[in-house]
Scaffold this active site. Structure first.
Site, PDB file in Angstrom:
ATOM      1  N   LYS A  23       0.845  -1.198   0.000  1.00  0.00           N
ATOM      2  CA  LYS A  23       0.000   0.000   0.000  1.00  0.00           C
ATOM      3  C   LYS A  23       0.878   1.245   0.000  1.00  0.00           C
ATOM      4  O   LYS A  23       1.873   1.291   0.736  1.00  0.00           O
ATOM      5  CB  LYS A  23      -0.915   0.010   1.223  1.00  0.00           C
ATOM      6  CG  LYS A  23      -1.969  -1.068   1.135  1.00  0.00           C
ATOM      7  CD  LYS A  23      -2.929  -1.081   2.283  1.00  0.00           C
ATOM      8  CE  LYS A  23      -3.993  -2.150   2.045  1.00  0.00           C
ATOM      9  NZ  LYS A  23      -3.435  -3.491   1.748  1.00  0.00           N
ATOM     10  N   ASP A  43      -1.796  -1.974  -4.030  1.00  0.00           N
ATOM     11  CA  ASP A  43      -3.200  -2.100  -3.612  1.00  0.00           C
ATOM     12  C   ASP A  43      -3.881  -0.739  -3.710  1.00  0.00           C
ATOM     13  O   ASP A  43      -3.230   0.298  -3.569  1.00  0.00           O
ATOM     14  CB  ASP A  43      -3.293  -2.560  -2.149  1.00  0.00           C
ATOM     15  CG  ASP A  43      -2.901  -4.018  -1.958  1.00  0.00           C
ATOM     16  OD1 ASP A  43      -2.781  -4.755  -2.948  1.00  0.00           O
ATOM     17  OD2 ASP A  43      -2.723  -4.412  -0.784  1.00  0.00           O
ATOM     18  N   ARG A  47      -5.331  -5.516 -11.232  1.00  0.00           N
ATOM     19  CA  ARG A  47      -6.231  -6.357 -10.439  1.00  0.00           C
ATOM     20  C   ARG A  47      -7.557  -5.602 -10.348  1.00  0.00           C
ATOM     21  O   ARG A  47      -7.587  -4.432  -9.985  1.00  0.00           O
ATOM     22  CB  ARG A  47      -5.640  -6.549  -9.049  1.00  0.00           C
ATOM     23  CG  ARG A  47      -6.578  -7.325  -8.112  1.00  0.00           C
ATOM     24  CD  ARG A  47      -6.152  -7.188  -6.659  1.00  0.00           C
ATOM     25  NE  ARG A  47      -4.811  -7.654  -6.432  1.00  0.00           N
ATOM     26  CZ  ARG A  47      -4.034  -7.202  -5.442  1.00  0.00           C
ATOM     27  NH1 ARG A  47      -4.463  -6.272  -4.615  1.00  0.00           N
ATOM     28  NH2 ARG A  47      -2.809  -7.673  -5.279  1.00  0.00           N
ATOM     29  N   LYS A  96     -14.076  -5.472  -6.266  1.00  0.00           N
ATOM     30  CA  LYS A  96     -15.308  -4.708  -6.009  1.00  0.00           C
ATOM     31  C   LYS A  96     -15.009  -3.448  -5.188  1.00  0.00           C
ATOM     32  O   LYS A  96     -15.615  -2.420  -5.380  1.00  0.00           O
ATOM     33  CB  LYS A  96     -16.324  -5.577  -5.264  1.00  0.00           C
ATOM     34  CG  LYS A  96     -16.906  -6.682  -6.130  1.00  0.00           C
ATOM     35  CD  LYS A  96     -18.114  -7.323  -5.488  1.00  0.00           C
ATOM     36  CE  LYS A  96     -18.537  -8.553  -6.282  1.00  0.00           C
ATOM     37  NZ  LYS A  96     -19.726  -9.206  -5.723  1.00  0.00           N
ATOM     38  N   ALA A 151     -13.188  -2.362  -1.010  1.00  0.00           N
ATOM     39  CA  ALA A 151     -13.322  -2.814   0.380  1.00  0.00           C
ATOM     40  C   ALA A 151     -13.601  -1.716   1.399  1.00  0.00           C
ATOM     41  O   ALA A 151     -13.811  -2.013   2.564  1.00  0.00           O
ATOM     42  CB  ALA A 151     -12.041  -3.549   0.786  1.00  0.00           C
ATOM     43  N   HIS A 170     -14.471 -13.393  -4.612  1.00  0.00           N
ATOM     44  CA  HIS A 170     -14.947 -14.704  -4.130  1.00  0.00           C
ATOM     45  C   HIS A 170     -16.350 -14.963  -4.647  1.00  0.00           C
ATOM     46  O   HIS A 170     -17.019 -15.896  -4.203  1.00  0.00           O
ATOM     47  CB  HIS A 170     -14.936 -14.718  -2.600  1.00  0.00           C
ATOM     48  CG  HIS A 170     -13.660 -14.213  -2.028  1.00  0.00           C
ATOM     49  ND1 HIS A 170     -13.484 -12.911  -1.641  1.00  0.00           N
ATOM     50  CD2 HIS A 170     -12.469 -14.825  -1.837  1.00  0.00           C
ATOM     51  CE1 HIS A 170     -12.249 -12.732  -1.226  1.00  0.00           C
ATOM     52  NE2 HIS A 170     -11.613 -13.874  -1.332  1.00  0.00           N
TER      53      HIS A 170
HETATM   54  C1  LIG Z   1      -6.745 -10.857  -4.045  1.00  0.00           C
HETATM   55  C2  LIG Z   1      -7.565  -9.706  -3.573  1.00  0.00           C
HETATM   56  C3  LIG Z   1      -6.986  -8.448  -3.495  1.00  0.00           C
HETATM   57  C4  LIG Z   1      -7.765  -7.342  -3.103  1.00  0.00           C
HETATM   58  N1  LIG Z   1      -7.217  -6.092  -3.124  1.00  0.00           N
HETATM   59  C5  LIG Z   1      -7.991  -5.020  -2.832  1.00  0.00           C
HETATM   60  C6  LIG Z   1      -7.496  -3.692  -2.952  1.00  0.00           C
HETATM   61  O1  LIG Z   1      -6.352  -3.441  -3.318  1.00  0.00           O
HETATM   62  N2  LIG Z   1      -8.344  -2.663  -2.634  1.00  0.00           N
HETATM   63  C7  LIG Z   1      -9.648  -2.887  -2.232  1.00  0.00           C
HETATM   64  O2  LIG Z   1     -10.376  -1.913  -1.999  1.00  0.00           O
HETATM   65  N3  LIG Z   1     -10.123  -4.135  -2.107  1.00  0.00           N
HETATM   66  C8  LIG Z   1      -9.343  -5.204  -2.397  1.00  0.00           C
HETATM   67  N4  LIG Z   1      -9.855  -6.467  -2.279  1.00  0.00           N
HETATM   68  C9  LIG Z   1     -11.163  -6.673  -1.579  1.00  0.00           C
HETATM   69  C10 LIG Z   1     -12.339  -6.543  -2.504  1.00  0.00           C
HETATM   70  O3  LIG Z   1     -12.489  -5.206  -2.919  1.00  0.00           O
HETATM   71  C11 LIG Z   1     -13.628  -6.996  -1.794  1.00  0.00           C
HETATM   72  O4  LIG Z   1     -13.851  -6.194  -0.667  1.00  0.00           O
HETATM   73  C12 LIG Z   1     -13.627  -8.445  -1.338  1.00  0.00           C
HETATM   74  O5  LIG Z   1     -12.967  -9.259  -2.246  1.00  0.00           O
HETATM   75  C13 LIG Z   1     -15.077  -8.955  -1.167  1.00  0.00           C
HETATM   76  O6  LIG Z   1     -15.760  -8.851  -2.378  1.00  0.00           O
HETATM   77  P1  LIG Z   1     -16.055 -10.075  -3.386  1.00  0.00           P
HETATM   78  O7  LIG Z   1     -15.651  -9.659  -4.763  1.00  0.00           O
HETATM   79  O8  LIG Z   1     -15.415 -11.304  -2.915  1.00  0.00           O
HETATM   80  O9  LIG Z   1     -17.641 -10.160  -3.470  1.00  0.00           O
HETATM   81  P2  LIG Z   1     -18.790 -10.144  -2.361  1.00  0.00           P
HETATM   82  O10 LIG Z   1     -20.034  -9.781  -3.104  1.00  0.00           O
HETATM   83  O11 LIG Z   1     -18.404  -9.353  -1.181  1.00  0.00           O
HETATM   84  O12 LIG Z   1     -18.861 -11.651  -1.938  1.00  0.00           O
HETATM   85  C14 LIG Z   1     -19.269 -12.684  -2.823  1.00  0.00           C
HETATM   86  C15 LIG Z   1     -19.328 -13.986  -2.056  1.00  0.00           C
HETATM   87  O13 LIG Z   1     -17.992 -14.351  -1.669  1.00  0.00           O
HETATM   88  C16 LIG Z   1     -17.994 -14.895  -0.376  1.00  0.00           C
HETATM   89  N5  LIG Z   1     -17.192 -14.022   0.515  1.00  0.00           N
HETATM   90  C17 LIG Z   1     -16.846 -12.736   0.308  1.00  0.00           C
HETATM   91  N6  LIG Z   1     -16.101 -12.252   1.328  1.00  0.00           N
HETATM   92  C18 LIG Z   1     -15.976 -13.260   2.194  1.00  0.00           C
HETATM   93  C19 LIG Z   1     -15.326 -13.404   3.445  1.00  0.00           C
HETATM   94  N7  LIG Z   1     -14.642 -12.391   4.020  1.00  0.00           N
HETATM   95  N8  LIG Z   1     -15.428 -14.598   4.073  1.00  0.00           N
HETATM   96  C20 LIG Z   1     -16.088 -15.629   3.509  1.00  0.00           C
HETATM   97  N9  LIG Z   1     -16.740 -15.558   2.336  1.00  0.00           N
HETATM   98  C21 LIG Z   1     -16.682 -14.399   1.686  1.00  0.00           C
HETATM   99  C22 LIG Z   1     -19.426 -14.981   0.046  1.00  0.00           C
HETATM  100  O14 LIG Z   1     -19.945 -16.226  -0.332  1.00  0.00           O
HETATM  101  C23 LIG Z   1     -20.090 -13.898  -0.756  1.00  0.00           C
HETATM  102  O15 LIG Z   1     -21.454 -14.108  -0.930  1.00  0.00           O
HETATM  103  C24 LIG Z   1      -9.110  -7.556  -2.712  1.00  0.00           C
HETATM  104  C25 LIG Z   1      -9.682  -8.826  -2.804  1.00  0.00           C
HETATM  105  C26 LIG Z   1      -8.942  -9.890  -3.245  1.00  0.00           C
HETATM  106  C27 LIG Z   1      -9.595 -11.219  -3.359  1.00  0.00           C
END
Ligand SMILES: Cc1cc2nc3c(=O)[nH]c(=O)nc-3n(C[C@H](O)[C@H](O)[C@H](O)COP(=O)(O)OP(=O)(O)OC[C@H]3O[C@@H](n4cnc5c(N)ncnc54)[C@H](O)[C@@H]3O)c2cc1C
Length: 305
Positions: A98, A132, A182, A185, A187, A225
Site C-alpha cells: 500500500k 493495492d 487487479r 469490487k 473494500a 470470491h
Molecule cells: C486478491 C484480492 C486483493 C484485493 N485487493 C484489494 C485492494 O487493493 N483494494 C480494495 O479496496 N479491495 C481489495 N480487495 C477486496 C475486494 O475489494 C472486496 O472487498 C472483497 O474481495 C469482497 O468482495 P467479493 O468480490 O469477494 O464479493 P462479495 O459480493 O463481497 O462476496 C461474494 C461472495 O464471496 C464470499 N465471501 C466474500 N467475502 C468473504 C469473506 N470475508 N469470508 C467468507 N466468504 C466471503 C461470500 O460467499 C459472498 O457471498 C481484494 C480482494 C482480493 C480477493
C-alpha cells in the site's frame, strides 16, 4: 443488523489502542485463518504449501497507521526482505503493498524513494509488485504515482475498484500504459457521492470493467470470491477467445479455500493474497466486517471446537 456488525468491525479496525494490544498478544482469536504468520519465515512456509497445491501467491506485509518517515522506511525494508525471500526460496509469488505504508501521506519524495527501492530490488529478482488501492480520497494520487512508476518499471501494477463511479474512465485513461491490473469490487466504506451504494450496480460495473480490460488486450486479475463474477469471466473468455495467459483469478488467503482448489482443478490460474506481519489486527477486522459469518470461525478459535 448486518450493516451494524459491518460498521462495528470497521470501527474496531481503525482503533489504534486495539491494534497495539493485538500486536502484544500475538496471532490469537482465529486470525491465523486469514494471516500467514507474524514473520517472513512463517509466510514462506505458507507460500511453499500453497505453491505445492498449484496456487500462485502475492504476499503483503501488513502495516497500519504509518505516521513517520522511519515507519515508512521500515515498511519498505520489510517489502525488500520479502522479495529476497521469494527469490531465495524459488517461490511463485508476487508482492502487494500500500502506498500509505510507503509514506504517501507524509511526502511525495518519501513515497517515490521507497517505491523505487522496492521496485529496483523486485526488478533485479524478477518479482512483480501490485500497488493495492486504498480509500477513494487516495485513488487519484495512487494512480498518478502508479503511472509515473510505470514509465520506469515493467514489474508494477495496481488495482481498480468496481464500486467507484470513476473506474471505467480510469481503465480508459490507463490503457495507454497497457497495465497489468487487479480488478476488485472495493473494500472501503465510501459515500454515495463517489461509489455505487447498491451491490447490483457494483456487480454490473465490475463485469463491464472485466470485459473492457480484457478486450483492450491487457492482463487482468479478477480478484473476487463471487461465483457469479467468476462464471461470467469464464464464459466471457470463451466467447472472446481470450488466452489463459491473459488473465487469472485471485482470492484472499483463508476465504473459500475449497472453491480456490476447484478453480485450480478446472485449469485456471489462481493467485492467493497472503498477508503476514505483526500488524494483522486491522486486516483481520476488515475481513470480519465483510462477512460477519466469519465471526463463527473466530469464536471457534477462542473457545475451541
Ligand atoms: C486478491 C484480492 C486483493 C484485493 N485487493 C484489494 C485492494 O487493493 N483494494 C480494495 O479496496 N479491495 C481489495 N480487495 C477486496 C475486494 O475489494 C472486496 O472487498 C472483497 O474481495 C469482497 O468482495 P467479493 O468480490 O469477494 O464479493 P462479495 O459480493 O463481497 O462476496 C461474494 C461472495 O464471496 C464470499 N465471501 C466474500 N467475502 C468473504 C469473506 N470475508 N469470508 C467468507 N466468504 C466471503 C461470500 O460467499 C459472498 O457471498 C481484494 C480482494 C482480493 C480477493
Amino acid at each position: 443488523m448486518e450493516q451494524l456488525m459491518r460498521n462495528f468491525f470497521l470501527f474496531l479496525a481503525n482503533n489504534k489502542k486495539l491494534t497495539k494490544a493485538a500486536k502484544r498478544y500475538g496471532l490469537r482469536f482465529g486470525a491465523r485463518r486469514f494471516v500467514a504468520g507474524e514473520t517472513i519465515a512463517e509466510a514462506v512456509e505458507v507460500i511453499r504449501k500453497l505453491n505445492a497445491e498449484g496456487f500462485s501467491v502475492t504476499i503483503d506485509h501488513l502495516g497500519e497507521f504509518v505516521d513517520t518517515e522511519k515507519e515508512a522506511n521500515e515498511m519498505a525494508d520489510h517489502c525488500i526482505e520479502a522479495i529476497h525471500a521469494i527469490s531465495d526460496h524459488g517461490l511463485d509469488s508476487q508482492l502487494s503493498l500500500k502506498l500509505t505504508s510507503m509514506g504517501m501521506d507524509i511526502s511525495d519524495d518519501l513515497v517515490f524513494r521507497n517505491m523505487r527501492r522496492v521496485l529496483d530490488t523486485a526488478k533485479e529478482r524478477g518479482v512483480f509488485v501490485t500497488i493495492d488501492m486504498e480509500d477513494s480520497g487516495r485513488c487519484q494520487k495512487t494512480l498518478d504515482i502508479f503511472t509515473e512508476l510505470k514509465k520506469e518499471y515493467d514489474n508494477v501494477g495496481t488495482v481498480i475498484q468496481a464500486y467507484l463511479y470513476r473506474s471505467l474512465d480510469d481503465l480508459d485513461a490507463l490503457n495507454a500504459y497497457s497495465p497489468n491490473l487487479r480488478l476488485v469490487k472495493g473494500a472501503y466504506k465510501e459515500p454515495e457521492t463517489v461509489a455505487f451504494p447498491n451491490k447490483r450496480d457494483v456487480d454490473e460495473n465490475y463485469k463491464k470493467m472485466i470485459k473492457k480490460h480484457l478486450m483492450n488486450g491487457n492482463y487482468t486479475a479478477i480478484a473476487t470470491h463471487d461465483d457469479a463474477i467468476i462464471e461470467y469471466t469464464k464464459n466471457l473468455v470463451k466467447e472472446l477467445n481470450i488466452p489463459k495467459d491473459q488473465f487469472e483469478f485471485q482470492m484472499l488467503y483463508g476465504i473459500r479455500p475449497e472453491r480456490q482448489k476447484e478453480i485450480v482443478k478446472e485449469g485456471y490460474k489462481m493467485r492467493i493474497y497472503v498477508p503476514y506481519g505483526s500488524d494483522w489486527y486491522g486486516y483481520f477486522m476488515r475481513r470480519l466486517a465483510e462477512r460477519p459469518a466469519n465471526v463463527a470461525f473466530v469464536l471457534k478459535g477462542i473457545f475451541g471446537k
